[in-house]
Write a protein that holds these residues in place. Structure first.
Motif, PDB file in Angstrom:
ATOM      1  N   ASP A  27      12.505  -2.715  -1.345  1.00 37.62           N
ATOM      2  CA  ASP A  27      11.878  -3.999  -1.024  1.00 37.62           C
ATOM      3  C   ASP A  27      12.230  -4.451   0.398  1.00 37.62           C
ATOM      4  OD1 ASP A  27      10.748  -4.076  -3.521  1.00 37.62           O
ATOM      5  OD2 ASP A  27      12.281  -5.391  -4.390  1.00 37.62           O
ATOM      6  N   LYS A  30      10.175  -2.403   2.923  1.00 41.93           N
ATOM      7  CA  LYS A  30       8.764  -2.799   2.900  1.00 41.93           C
ATOM      8  C   LYS A  30       8.569  -4.160   3.573  1.00 41.93           C
ATOM      9  CE  LYS A  30       7.885  -2.050  -1.551  1.00 41.93           C
ATOM     10  NZ  LYS A  30       7.118  -1.824  -2.806  1.00 41.93           N
ATOM     11  N   THR A  31       9.507  -5.069   3.380  1.00 41.20           N
ATOM     12  CA  THR A  31       9.420  -6.383   4.032  1.00 41.20           C
ATOM     13  C   THR A  31       9.530  -6.242   5.541  1.00 41.20           C
ATOM     14  OG1 THR A  31      10.342  -7.541   2.121  1.00 41.20           O
ATOM     15  CG2 THR A  31      10.502  -8.641   4.245  1.00 41.20           C
ATOM     16  N   ARG A  34       6.321  -4.766   6.993  1.00 39.32           N
ATOM     17  CA  ARG A  34       5.222  -5.737   7.118  1.00 39.32           C
ATOM     18  C   ARG A  34       5.443  -6.672   8.303  1.00 39.32           C
ATOM     19  NH1 ARG A  34       5.658  -5.776   1.340  1.00 39.32           N
ATOM     20  NH2 ARG A  34       7.052  -7.586   1.461  1.00 39.32           N
ATOM     21  N   ASP A  59       4.333   3.726  -2.806  1.00 37.38           N
ATOM     22  CA  ASP A  59       3.987   2.317  -2.972  1.00 37.38           C
ATOM     23  C   ASP A  59       2.951   1.885  -1.940  1.00 37.38           C
ATOM     24  OD1 ASP A  59       5.798   2.284  -5.011  1.00 37.38           O
ATOM     25  OD2 ASP A  59       7.295   1.071  -3.970  1.00 37.38           O
ATOM     26  N   GLY A  60       3.070   2.473  -0.732  1.00 34.90           N
ATOM     27  CA  GLY A  60       2.171   2.101   0.348  1.00 34.90           C
ATOM     28  C   GLY A  60       0.720   2.393   0.040  1.00 34.90           C
ATOM     29  N   GLN A  62      -0.766   1.923  -2.636  1.00 32.19           N
ATOM     30  CA  GLN A  62      -1.311   0.798  -3.401  1.00 32.19           C
ATOM     31  C   GLN A  62      -1.327  -0.484  -2.579  1.00 32.19           C
ATOM     32  OE1 GLN A  62       0.851   0.459  -7.080  1.00 32.19           O
ATOM     33  NE2 GLN A  62       0.587   2.618  -7.607  1.00 32.19           N
ATOM     34  N   ASP A  63      -0.445  -0.577  -1.579  1.00 31.72           N
ATOM     35  CA  ASP A  63      -0.344  -1.792  -0.774  1.00 31.72           C
ATOM     36  C   ASP A  63      -1.160  -1.722   0.516  1.00 31.72           C
ATOM     37  OD1 ASP A  63       1.441  -2.568  -2.710  1.00 31.72           O
ATOM     38  OD2 ASP A  63       3.222  -1.987  -1.547  1.00 31.72           O
ATOM     39  N   GLY A  64      -1.855  -0.594   0.746  1.00 32.12           N
ATOM     40  CA  GLY A  64      -2.622  -0.456   1.974  1.00 32.12           C
ATOM     41  C   GLY A  64      -1.791  -0.050   3.174  1.00 32.12           C
ATOM     42  N   LEU A  65      -0.594   0.473   2.954  1.00 32.48           N
ATOM     43  CA  LEU A  65       0.277   0.908   4.043  1.00 32.48           C
ATOM     44  C   LEU A  65       0.204   2.427   4.165  1.00 32.48           C
ATOM     45  CD1 LEU A  65       2.581   0.313   6.129  1.00 32.48           C
ATOM     46  CD2 LEU A  65       4.183   0.703   4.233  1.00 32.48           C
TER      47      LEU A  65
END
Length: 373
Positions: A27, A30-31, A34, A59-60, A62-65
């Protein structure tokens, strides 16, 4: 017959559904990504850096990363660096971006490609070709893609410290990193806390307040207890009586703890209870397995460095009077050798004192070269 279908992965990156803990670390990265921060991910070997990076990449999706990871271990030259970055884009460019990326690279006309023949062919045709234009092309690519397609891109430069051995590479990378940070995030991964110390922008180091540093710690005891006990129970194995000793033996080291659990699994039959004899057999098997690696590690050190490593393994400090006397280790030699072993990721100074990072290497040293009763 023993069931050898062990549920403990210890060789290579861990499957995403088998990762233990690391939720907070995931987390945080990822923060920071962003927010466009530069991130340094620091941990000794086998602590799960690669597995964590793979988790962030998964994870990216799904998050668009978009996450592009380049393995820079022992990169040898600017041409080699171009090949590593080109390979990273070839392997990790998502299908939705491949056409745009290919067009950008083709327009640059530097020999780089993520489809078919690439820079290796260009080098074969012209061995003396200057790799710098191709390197600039690849370092510009994420910003151009982000501008054209939208979304943020994370570039992971794994084993980044190797870049320090390539003249001019850090300066070129830093130019692009600093200019593109509004659209592109960067994660520098490696085992050395000071791996970014020589990088600078406009004459100022980019480390310190400009970089968020995340150090992977050992896995928490409670998590290890829960996971190991649960996985042993999947086929009726009971590990309760030796679980504390197993976790203590692994010292929270991610890979070494899983290796010990795997070897213990092989010793215990389905439906049986693990005993002290089973655990000792697993520990002995672990020492046999790491023996070639341990000997190579020792052979790669100077005499003084080997003695300091032995002192930490047996006495818990490189400066113990008895260790200095028993091992014939001058105090000045210990003082000089200790920083090298720290930088090499072999020992660390913790709140509880000095220790060898690899608990099985420490056990191997005590078993083979012990000087204490």
């Amino acid at each position: 017959m023993r069931d050898t279908a062990s549920p403990f992965e210890f060789d290579g990156p861990i499957p995403l559904d088998r990762m233990i803990d690391r939720r907070q670390e995931t987390d945080m990265i990822k923060t920071w990504t962003r927010e466009g921060r530069l991130v340094a991910l620091v941990a000794p070997r086998r602590y799960g850096k690669t597995s964590l990076i793979r988790k962030i990449a998964a994870d990216g999706k799904q998050d668009g990363l978009v996450v592009v990871t380049a393995d820079l271990f022992e990169v040898a030259s600017l041409s080699d660096l171009v090949l590593r970055l080109e390979r990273a884009w070839t392997q990790h460019t998502p299908d939705a971006l491949r056409a745009a990326a290919s067009k950008i690279l083709a327009t640059a006309r530097t020999g780089v490609s993520i489809t078919g023949a690439g820079f290796a062919v260009a080098l074969a045709d012209r061995p003396t070709a200057d790799p710098v234009p191709a390197l600039h092309t690849l370092l510009e690519l994420p910003a151009q893609l982000a501008q054209r397609e939208g979304g943020r891109i994370l570039i992971v430069l794994d084993e980044f410290k190797s870049v320090a051995g390539v003249a001019g590479a850090e300066e070129l990378i830093c130019q692009h990193v600093w200019r593109h940070r509004d659209a592109v995030s960067y994660l520098f991964s490696g085992g050395m806390p000071n791996m970014l110390s020589s990088m600078s922008h406009d004459g100022e180091p980019i480390s310190g307040r400009r970089v968020e540093t995340l150090r992977l710690d050992r896995l928490p005891t409670a998590e290890l207890h829960e996971v190991i006990k649960e996985r042993f129970a999947t086929q009726g194995r009971d590990v309760t009586s030796v679980l504390d000793r197993l976790v203590t033996m692994g010292e929270g080291h991610p890979q070494r703890t899983m290796l010990l659990a795997h070897l213990l699994w092989l010793e215990v039959r389905t439906g049986a209870r693990a005993t002290s004899d089973h655990l000792e057999a697993a520990a002995t098997a672990a020492l046999r397995q790491i023996d070639p690696e341990a000997r190579a590690t020792m052979s790669g050190l100077t005499v003084g460095q080997r003695k300091v490593l032995r002192a930490v393994a047996e006495y818990g400090t490189p400066m113990a009077a008895r260790a200095l006397r028993t091992l014939g280790l001058p105090k000045t030699t210990a003082q000089k050798a200790t920083p090298h072993l720290v930088a090499a990721g072999l020992i660390e100074d913790t709140d509880q004192g000095w220790r060898v990072i690899d608990p099985l290497l420490a056990r191997w040293i005590r078993t083979n070269y012990g000087t204490r009763a």
